[in-house]
Design a protein around this motif. Sequence first.
Motif, mmCIF file in Angstrom:
data_model
loop_
_atom_site.group_PDB
_atom_site.id
_atom_site.type_symbol
_atom_site.label_atom_id
_atom_site.label_comp_id
_atom_site.label_asym_id
_atom_site.label_seq_id
_atom_site.Cartn_x
_atom_site.Cartn_y
_atom_site.Cartn_z
ATOM 1 N N GLU A 162 -45.883 -1.975 -67.820
ATOM 2 C CA GLU A 162 -47.079 -2.814 -67.941
ATOM 3 C C GLU A 162 -46.783 -4.229 -67.456
ATOM 4 O O GLU A 162 -47.602 -4.857 -66.784
ATOM 5 N N GLN A 163 -45.598 -4.733 -67.797
ATOM 6 C CA GLN A 163 -45.189 -6.061 -67.327
ATOM 7 C C GLN A 163 -45.184 -6.136 -65.803
ATOM 8 O O GLN A 163 -45.555 -7.153 -65.211
ATOM 9 N N LEU A 164 -44.753 -5.064 -65.139
ATOM 10 C CA LEU A 164 -44.706 -5.014 -63.675
ATOM 11 C C LEU A 164 -46.067 -4.752 -63.048
ATOM 12 O O LEU A 164 -46.199 -4.816 -61.825
ATOM 13 N N GLY A 165 -47.056 -4.442 -63.875
ATOM 14 C CA GLY A 165 -48.360 -4.081 -63.328
ATOM 15 C C GLY A 165 -48.311 -2.742 -62.609
ATOM 16 O O GLY A 165 -49.103 -2.491 -61.692
ATOM 17 N N GLY A 166 -47.367 -1.876 -62.994
ATOM 18 C CA GLY A 166 -47.178 -0.595 -62.326
ATOM 19 C C GLY A 166 -47.939 0.525 -63.003
ATOM 20 O O GLY A 166 -48.398 0.419 -64.152
ATOM 21 N N GLN A 167 -48.076 1.622 -62.281
ATOM 22 C CA GLN A 167 -48.725 2.829 -62.798
ATOM 23 C C GLN A 167 -47.640 3.830 -63.178
ATOM 24 O O GLN A 167 -46.931 4.341 -62.317
ATOM 25 N N LEU A 168 -47.529 4.095 -64.474
ATOM 26 C CA LEU A 168 -46.489 4.957 -65.010
ATOM 27 C C LEU A 168 -47.024 6.367 -65.211
ATOM 28 O O LEU A 168 -48.132 6.549 -65.702
ATOM 29 N N ALA A 169 -46.234 7.362 -64.832
ATOM 30 C CA ALA A 169 -46.627 8.763 -65.012
ATOM 31 C C ALA A 169 -45.422 9.582 -65.426
ATOM 32 O O ALA A 169 -44.283 9.269 -65.065
ATOM 33 N N TRP A 170 -45.683 10.651 -66.183
ATOM 34 C CA TRP A 170 -44.645 11.587 -66.624
ATOM 35 C C TRP A 170 -45.031 12.992 -66.145
ATOM 36 O O TRP A 170 -45.534 13.803 -66.934
ATOM 37 N N PRO A 171 -44.828 13.304 -64.890
ATOM 38 C CA PRO A 171 -45.150 14.646 -64.392
ATOM 39 C C PRO A 171 -44.348 15.702 -65.151
ATOM 40 O O PRO A 171 -43.285 15.411 -65.705
ATOM 41 N N GLU A 172 -44.857 16.919 -65.164
ATOM 42 C CA GLU A 172 -44.178 18.007 -65.866
ATOM 43 C C GLU A 172 -43.484 18.908 -64.857
ATOM 44 O O GLU A 172 -44.106 19.781 -64.246
ATOM 45 N N PRO A 173 -42.197 18.729 -64.653
ATOM 46 C CA PRO A 173 -41.458 19.565 -63.704
ATOM 47 C C PRO A 173 -41.146 20.924 -64.315
ATOM 48 O O PRO A 173 -41.377 21.168 -65.502
ATOM 49 N N GLU A 174 -40.628 21.829 -63.503
ATOM 50 C CA GLU A 174 -40.246 23.145 -64.004
ATOM 51 C C GLU A 174 -39.127 23.025 -65.026
ATOM 52 O O GLU A 174 -39.042 23.821 -65.967
ATOM 53 N N ALA A 175 -38.253 22.069 -64.849
ATOM 54 C CA ALA A 175 -37.165 21.852 -65.796
ATOM 55 C C ALA A 175 -36.873 20.367 -65.895
ATOM 56 O O ALA A 175 -36.986 19.626 -64.918
ATOM 57 N N GLY A 176 -36.524 19.958 -67.111
ATOM 58 C CA GLY A 176 -36.117 18.581 -67.278
ATOM 59 C C GLY A 176 -37.267 17.618 -67.467
ATOM 60 O O GLY A 176 -38.357 17.971 -67.886
ATOM 61 N N THR A 177 -37.002 16.356 -67.131
ATOM 62 C CA THR A 177 -37.956 15.268 -67.335
ATOM 63 C C THR A 177 -38.043 14.432 -66.067
ATOM 64 O O THR A 177 -37.033 14.180 -65.401
#
Length: 381
Positions: free
Chosen positions: A355-370
């Motif tokens: 938020e400080q960077l004014g960026g767009q954060l996303a957490w895609p759901e991969p087949e494995a991991g994060t």
Amino acid sequence: MNMEEMQIRQKVLAEFGEFVLRSDSLDEVLHEGCRLVAEALGADLAKVLEVEEGGRSALVKAGVGWKPGIVGTQRLHFAERSSETYALERQEPVVSRNIRDENRFEFADFLIDHGVVSLVNVPIFLPGDKPYGLLQVDSRKLRKFGDRDIQFLRTYATVLGPVIDRLHKVQSLQRALSTNERLMQELQHRVKNHISIVVGLVRARARQTGSDEARAELNTVAERIDTLRRVHEQLYRNGVPDQLPLRPFLSELVNGLCHLHEHEGGRIALKFDIADVDIAADVAVPLGLIANEFVTNSLKYAFGDNGGTISVTVQATDDRLHLCLHDNGRGLHPAPHAARAGSGTGLKLIEGLAEQLGGQLAWPEPEAGTTLCLDLSRGEA
């Protein structure tokens, strides 16, 4: 003066004007000025004398035709009966047709040693009528410097004055810039060292505490502070106070974290695909902290004894960065922002930094991991 001589002198003035526009070196300009004026007058020797602080002497600042050890070294003292003193006081050219028979003035030994017979002194003044020195043309043969010779030299000296003044200011600005850069690098170096001291103190306190939970929290704080140290280390190494190269910064940061946590699990493979760009320092700090939180969390909680892979990818356009951090470990819990054990504070910190960077954060759901993806501005790099 015939037409050919006039054309030569006009050509010399034009060549000198073109040269001073290309050069910011006072020594080069004065040397070229001496060479061209000697060529225009068909003289054996020419030099520029620069009045030294105190006004009692002048240095042979530039010249042509002189033996080694004269230019840049030889000084001429302004005796009461010197032609140079007379020319500066009267603010007008002074001609000595034959220095051996001259009764008005005394002359420096090095002129006599060079076989000088005739000479002319023309004062050089900076804007505001501040005396800079003299343009002196010398001949080993008896020569009468006529009115047209004198007018040419006065024109030449008039051109030299503002040029010298400009180059003095350029040199002052360059010295000031060099000093500021040196001071900035020293400041960055001190900040980096001070941060290292703080990191050392926090880690020492972590080793002393009897609580595993407190020890883990203190070590996490130390790693976050150490990220700041790495930013300043890159700035210090780069020599630019407001930007740093992204690829070595992120790769060294992640490698350092892996080395720090190498005892906590299996072997970790690293994959980097980072654009070779510079970013603003005020972007690098929060970006480095985000990478620190993700990678530290992955190293602590994502992998078992078999280890795994952490990938760092950054794509860049003219004004944007797209960062993706990925591990092939256990992954997050199903709830969108539920954390692995012990990582809740870290994920909240990532959100706050994004938020400080004014960026767009996303957490895609991969087949494995994060996977964490962040789109943001590169800043004023």
